[in-house]
Design an enzyme around this catalytic site. Structure first.
Site, PDB file in Angstrom:
ATOM      1  N   PRO A  10       0.796  -1.229   0.000  1.00  0.00           N
ATOM      2  CA  PRO A  10       0.000   0.000   0.000  1.00  0.00           C
ATOM      3  C   PRO A  10       0.828   1.277   0.000  1.00  0.00           C
ATOM      4  O   PRO A  10       1.866   1.361   0.660  1.00  0.00           O
ATOM      5  CB  PRO A  10      -0.814  -0.108   1.299  1.00  0.00           C
ATOM      6  CG  PRO A  10      -0.069  -1.082   2.141  1.00  0.00           C
ATOM      7  CD  PRO A  10       0.582  -2.045   1.187  1.00  0.00           C
ATOM      8  N   ASN A  11       0.321   2.226  -0.749  1.00  0.00           N
ATOM      9  CA  ASN A  11       0.857   3.595  -0.867  1.00  0.00           C
ATOM     10  C   ASN A  11       2.136   3.685  -1.702  1.00  0.00           C
ATOM     11  O   ASN A  11       2.573   4.785  -2.044  1.00  0.00           O
ATOM     12  CB  ASN A  11       1.090   4.227   0.514  1.00  0.00           C
ATOM     13  CG  ASN A  11      -0.183   4.310   1.322  1.00  0.00           C
ATOM     14  OD1 ASN A  11      -1.171   4.844   0.842  1.00  0.00           O
ATOM     15  ND2 ASN A  11      -0.197   3.740   2.511  1.00  0.00           N
ATOM     16  N   ARG A  18       5.029  10.904  -2.795  1.00  0.00           N
ATOM     17  CA  ARG A  18       4.716  10.727  -1.379  1.00  0.00           C
ATOM     18  C   ARG A  18       5.960  10.974  -0.520  1.00  0.00           C
ATOM     19  O   ARG A  18       6.984  10.317  -0.724  1.00  0.00           O
ATOM     20  CB  ARG A  18       4.260   9.281  -1.233  1.00  0.00           C
ATOM     21  CG  ARG A  18       4.151   8.752   0.134  1.00  0.00           C
ATOM     22  CD  ARG A  18       4.148   7.223   0.075  1.00  0.00           C
ATOM     23  NE  ARG A  18       3.827   6.699   1.375  1.00  0.00           N
ATOM     24  CZ  ARG A  18       4.257   5.531   1.832  1.00  0.00           C
ATOM     25  NH1 ARG A  18       5.018   4.752   1.087  1.00  0.00           N
ATOM     26  NH2 ARG A  18       3.922   5.127   3.023  1.00  0.00           N
ATOM     27  N   TYR A  23      11.181   9.039   0.942  1.00  0.00           N
ATOM     28  CA  TYR A  23      11.196   7.973  -0.068  1.00  0.00           C
ATOM     29  C   TYR A  23      11.832   8.380  -1.395  1.00  0.00           C
ATOM     30  O   TYR A  23      11.910   7.558  -2.315  1.00  0.00           O
ATOM     31  CB  TYR A  23       9.764   7.469  -0.308  1.00  0.00           C
ATOM     32  CG  TYR A  23       9.120   6.923   0.946  1.00  0.00           C
ATOM     33  CD1 TYR A  23       9.632   5.788   1.568  1.00  0.00           C
ATOM     34  CD2 TYR A  23       8.018   7.552   1.528  1.00  0.00           C
ATOM     35  CE1 TYR A  23       9.051   5.282   2.734  1.00  0.00           C
ATOM     36  CE2 TYR A  23       7.433   7.048   2.683  1.00  0.00           C
ATOM     37  CZ  TYR A  23       7.948   5.921   3.281  1.00  0.00           C
ATOM     38  OH  TYR A  23       7.379   5.422   4.438  1.00  0.00           O
ATOM     39  N   ASN A  74       8.120  -5.321  -0.727  1.00  0.00           N
ATOM     40  CA  ASN A  74       7.954  -4.168   0.159  1.00  0.00           C
ATOM     41  C   ASN A  74       6.475  -4.106   0.512  1.00  0.00           C
ATOM     42  O   ASN A  74       5.647  -3.674  -0.298  1.00  0.00           O
ATOM     43  CB  ASN A  74       8.402  -2.868  -0.511  1.00  0.00           C
ATOM     44  CG  ASN A  74       8.352  -1.693   0.456  1.00  0.00           C
ATOM     45  OD1 ASN A  74       7.775  -1.789   1.536  1.00  0.00           O
ATOM     46  ND2 ASN A  74       8.940  -0.576   0.063  1.00  0.00           N
ATOM     47  N   ALA A  77       3.200  -0.476   5.130  1.00  0.00           N
ATOM     48  CA  ALA A  77       2.796  -0.540   6.535  1.00  0.00           C
ATOM     49  C   ALA A  77       2.280  -1.919   6.951  1.00  0.00           C
ATOM     50  O   ALA A  77       2.323  -2.262   8.139  1.00  0.00           O
ATOM     51  CB  ALA A  77       1.732   0.525   6.818  1.00  0.00           C
ATOM     52  N   HIS A  80       4.215  -4.258   9.369  1.00  0.00           N
ATOM     53  CA  HIS A  80       4.277  -4.140  10.822  1.00  0.00           C
ATOM     54  C   HIS A  80       3.148  -4.852  11.556  1.00  0.00           C
ATOM     55  O   HIS A  80       3.212  -5.006  12.765  1.00  0.00           O
ATOM     56  CB  HIS A  80       4.304  -2.643  11.194  1.00  0.00           C
ATOM     57  CG  HIS A  80       5.311  -1.864  10.383  1.00  0.00           C
ATOM     58  ND1 HIS A  80       6.654  -2.162  10.401  1.00  0.00           N
ATOM     59  CD2 HIS A  80       5.170  -0.839   9.494  1.00  0.00           C
ATOM     60  CE1 HIS A  80       7.291  -1.334   9.572  1.00  0.00           C
ATOM     61  NE2 HIS A  80       6.416  -0.533   8.999  1.00  0.00           N
ATOM     62  N   ASP A  87       1.478 -15.233   6.925  1.00  0.00           N
ATOM     63  CA  ASP A  87       1.075 -16.620   6.696  1.00  0.00           C
ATOM     64  C   ASP A  87       1.127 -16.977   5.215  1.00  0.00           C
ATOM     65  O   ASP A  87       1.435 -18.120   4.855  1.00  0.00           O
ATOM     66  CB  ASP A  87      -0.338 -16.849   7.243  1.00  0.00           C
ATOM     67  CG  ASP A  87      -0.369 -16.926   8.771  1.00  0.00           C
ATOM     68  OD1 ASP A  87       0.714 -16.959   9.393  1.00  0.00           O
ATOM     69  OD2 ASP A  87      -1.480 -16.943   9.332  1.00  0.00           O
ATOM     70  N   GLU A  98      12.454  -9.182   2.308  1.00  0.00           N
ATOM     71  CA  GLU A  98      11.685  -8.014   2.764  1.00  0.00           C
ATOM     72  C   GLU A  98      12.506  -6.756   2.485  1.00  0.00           C
ATOM     73  O   GLU A  98      13.685  -6.692   2.829  1.00  0.00           O
ATOM     74  CB  GLU A  98      11.405  -8.143   4.266  1.00  0.00           C
ATOM     75  CG  GLU A  98      10.682  -6.941   4.829  1.00  0.00           C
ATOM     76  CD  GLU A  98      10.459  -7.049   6.336  1.00  0.00           C
ATOM     77  OE1 GLU A  98      10.219  -8.158   6.849  1.00  0.00           O
ATOM     78  OE2 GLU A  98      10.551  -5.994   7.000  1.00  0.00           O
ATOM     79  N   HIS A 100      12.631  -2.349   2.441  1.00  0.00           N
ATOM     80  CA  HIS A 100      12.109  -1.017   2.756  1.00  0.00           C
ATOM     81  C   HIS A 100      13.056   0.025   2.200  1.00  0.00           C
ATOM     82  O   HIS A 100      14.283  -0.121   2.325  1.00  0.00           O
ATOM     83  CB  HIS A 100      11.976  -0.813   4.273  1.00  0.00           C
ATOM     84  CG  HIS A 100      11.107  -1.851   4.894  1.00  0.00           C
ATOM     85  ND1 HIS A 100       9.740  -1.834   4.743  1.00  0.00           N
ATOM     86  CD2 HIS A 100      11.403  -2.961   5.591  1.00  0.00           C
ATOM     87  CE1 HIS A 100       9.236  -2.896   5.346  1.00  0.00           C
ATOM     88  NE2 HIS A 100      10.226  -3.595   5.864  1.00  0.00           N
ATOM     89  N   ARG A 107      12.995   5.292  12.491  1.00  0.00           N
ATOM     90  CA  ARG A 107      11.732   6.035  12.409  1.00  0.00           C
ATOM     91  C   ARG A 107      10.849   5.725  13.626  1.00  0.00           C
ATOM     92  O   ARG A 107      11.352   5.349  14.668  1.00  0.00           O
ATOM     93  CB  ARG A 107      11.053   5.701  11.067  1.00  0.00           C
ATOM     94  CG  ARG A 107      11.925   6.114   9.865  1.00  0.00           C
ATOM     95  CD  ARG A 107      11.253   5.828   8.542  1.00  0.00           C
ATOM     96  NE  ARG A 107      10.026   6.626   8.393  1.00  0.00           N
ATOM     97  CZ  ARG A 107       9.082   6.356   7.486  1.00  0.00           C
ATOM     98  NH1 ARG A 107       9.234   5.329   6.659  1.00  0.00           N
ATOM     99  NH2 ARG A 107       8.003   7.113   7.411  1.00  0.00           N
ATOM    100  N   ARG A 111       7.299   1.206  13.464  1.00  0.00           N
ATOM    101  CA  ARG A 111       7.957   0.661  12.268  1.00  0.00           C
ATOM    102  C   ARG A 111       9.138  -0.242  12.613  1.00  0.00           C
ATOM    103  O   ARG A 111       9.755  -0.844  11.726  1.00  0.00           O
ATOM    104  CB  ARG A 111       8.453   1.795  11.359  1.00  0.00           C
ATOM    105  CG  ARG A 111       7.348   2.673  10.814  1.00  0.00           C
ATOM    106  CD  ARG A 111       7.894   3.702   9.821  1.00  0.00           C
ATOM    107  NE  ARG A 111       7.024   4.859   9.747  1.00  0.00           N
ATOM    108  CZ  ARG A 111       5.930   4.931   8.969  1.00  0.00           C
ATOM    109  NH1 ARG A 111       5.595   3.945   8.182  1.00  0.00           N
ATOM    110  NH2 ARG A 111       5.183   6.026   8.984  1.00  0.00           N
TER     111      ARG A 111
HETATM  112  C1  DQA Z   1       8.259   1.356   3.872  1.00  0.00           C
HETATM  113  C2  DQA Z   1       8.311   1.594   5.398  1.00  0.00           C
HETATM  114  C3  DQA Z   1       6.950   1.361   6.024  1.00  0.00           C
HETATM  115  O1  DQA Z   1       7.004   1.586   7.432  1.00  0.00           O
HETATM  116  C4  DQA Z   1       5.935   2.324   5.424  1.00  0.00           C
HETATM  117  O2  DQA Z   1       4.660   2.075   5.967  1.00  0.00           O
HETATM  118  C5  DQA Z   1       5.919   2.286   3.935  1.00  0.00           C
HETATM  119  C6  DQA Z   1       7.183   2.212   3.222  1.00  0.00           C
HETATM  120  C7  DQA Z   1       9.601   1.695   3.185  1.00  0.00           C
HETATM  121  O3  DQA Z   1       9.763   1.312   2.042  1.00  0.00           O
HETATM  122  O4  DQA Z   1      10.450   2.345   3.793  1.00  0.00           O
HETATM  123  O5  DQA Z   1       4.875   2.404   3.320  1.00  0.00           O
HETATM  124  O6  DQA Z   1       7.981  -0.005   3.643  1.00  0.00           O
END
Ligand code: DQA
Length: 144
Positions: A10-11, A18, A23, A74, A77, A80, A87, A98, A100, A107, A111
């Protein structure tokens, strides 16, 4: 040829717009293009998926059983707190890295914890778009 699936949660579709101080200003499309290109240079085929929906991410991870050898993920959020994504990763038993872009440990407190990390092969955080490119090296090493 080994197949890599790059998944963004997401996002992350808004990457580049953003919170650019956190980022960066590269768009998700340009980061994806760099990852696909690097995979190709390392003789791996990379497909990309992004969704803001937990269920769609789970469905794509399940489908990866049929068409992928490794996942770069990635989860935004969801990292977390999504036991459902954790699962799903455990269920498909594919190596998952994983990723980020930000250094999540520098942060907010919420997180600092990942519910995905225990079922992933490893975690790369804090290097902006290079986190994804480093994950390609990790996948290459794992699949060799
Ligand atoms: C993220 C870090 C996460 O805490 C955050 O919610 C994101 C981006 C990162 O790429 O640093 O959406 O995964």
């Amino acid at each position: 040829m080994k197949k890599v699936l790059l998944i963004h949660g997401p996002n992350l579709n808004l990457t580049g717009l953003r919170e650019p101080g956190i980022y960066g200003t590269d768009t998700l499309a340009s980061i994806n293009a760099e990852v696909v290109d690097k995979c190709a240079k390392l003789n791996m085929d990379c497909s990309v998926f992004q969704s803001n929906s937990e269920g769609a991410l789970i469905d794509r991870i399940h489908a990866a059983r049929e068409d992928c050898d490794a996942i770069i993920f990635n989860a935004g959020a969801y990292t977390h707190y999504s036991y459902a994504l954790r699962d799903a990763i455990a269920a498909v038993r594919l190596p998952c890295i994983e990723v980020h872009m930000s250094n999540v440990h520098a942060r907010e407190e919420f997180r600092h914890h990942s519910v995905l990390a225990p079922v992933c092969a490893g975690v790369i955080a804090g290097f902006g778009k290079h986190s994804y490119l480093l994950a390609v090296d990790a996948v290459k090493a794992i699949l060799e």
